[in-house]
Design an enzyme around this catalytic site. Sequence first.
Site, PDB file in Angstrom:
ATOM      1  N   SER A  88      37.657  28.729  58.060  1.00 56.93           N
ATOM      2  CA  SER A  88      36.194  28.645  58.031  1.00 56.93           C
ATOM      3  C   SER A  88      35.767  28.231  56.634  1.00 56.93           C
ATOM      4  O   SER A  88      36.443  28.531  55.643  1.00 56.93           O
ATOM      5  CB  SER A  88      35.556  29.990  58.374  1.00 56.93           C
ATOM      6  OG  SER A  88      34.158  29.974  58.101  1.00 56.93           O
ATOM      7  N   TYR A 139      34.913  38.894  57.654  1.00 52.95           N
ATOM      8  CA  TYR A 139      35.172  37.546  58.175  1.00 52.95           C
ATOM      9  C   TYR A 139      35.609  36.595  57.067  1.00 52.95           C
ATOM     10  O   TYR A 139      36.642  35.924  57.181  1.00 52.95           O
ATOM     11  CB  TYR A 139      33.910  37.012  58.853  1.00 52.95           C
ATOM     12  CG  TYR A 139      34.059  35.611  59.391  1.00 52.95           C
ATOM     13  CD1 TYR A 139      34.826  35.359  60.514  1.00 52.95           C
ATOM     14  CD2 TYR A 139      33.417  34.537  58.772  1.00 52.95           C
ATOM     15  CE1 TYR A 139      34.966  34.069  61.024  1.00 52.95           C
ATOM     16  CE2 TYR A 139      33.549  33.248  59.263  1.00 52.95           C
ATOM     17  CZ  TYR A 139      34.319  33.024  60.382  1.00 52.95           C
ATOM     18  OH  TYR A 139      34.460  31.743  60.870  1.00 52.95           O
TER      19      TYR A 139
END
Length: 261
Positions: free
Chosen positions: A140, A153
């Site tokens: 990401s 995350y």
Amino acid sequence: MLEPSNLDGRTAIVTGAGQGIGLAIAEALLAAGAHVLAVDREAAGIEALAARPGVTAVLGDVTDPGLPEQIGAVLDGARARLDILVNNAGIARGAHALHTGDEDFTRYFDINVLGLFRLSRWAVQRMMDAGGGAIVNTASIFGLIGAQNSCGYSASKAAVIGLTRQMATDFGPNGIRVNAVAPGLIETPLTAERIRSEPWRRHQMIDGCPLRRVGKPEDVARAVRFLASDEASFITGHVLTVDGGWAIGRFPRQEAIHAEA
């Protein structure tokens, strides 16, 4: 003369293939000629995909330590070698550090990192015996750049990037390439409502993006297909951002440049 690569005769595993980015990746590899083992923990998500020629559905969870052996049994039953592994399954969202407990933090790493590591460790053994292969991990942009309210995350995706580069270093001599894609804001069934209902998200991730649009799952799928193919045969340890330029242009121009008359 250079010709586009295809994936005819190759076998690819895609985790989290039931929807969104994973589904788009599975379809892209299938269209390029690969046989796809579509892995997902939700049966409904892969039923339609499994009905298509060239797809084998595997109902499984990346947090299950037995998943590699389960997939291996499917490959052995089909007498297929493993050519491509796409570690796409994962969870997102989160909170800042003061609102992230030990259990929450551990869950991000169990799914986003440990599950990916188990499959990769198993895959490289098969690929070594076969003389090579390609692994593509879904990281990401938040693993490269800190973002608000994404403690677990962002940290887990940074670990994915680190593991990608480390395994590329170790297994390159075996002909195994390990790369990652780092998507920005991609509109999927899981993010569509947030994009509509959170004006700050649109301002931060779309207005602050040079290309001024949200990404589509197909944008990521094309990047994965490239990294998995022979067209990327001299690329390993790379993190390909698929973010519309957001990471480098979070202070973009307010309007397009106009050519002078």
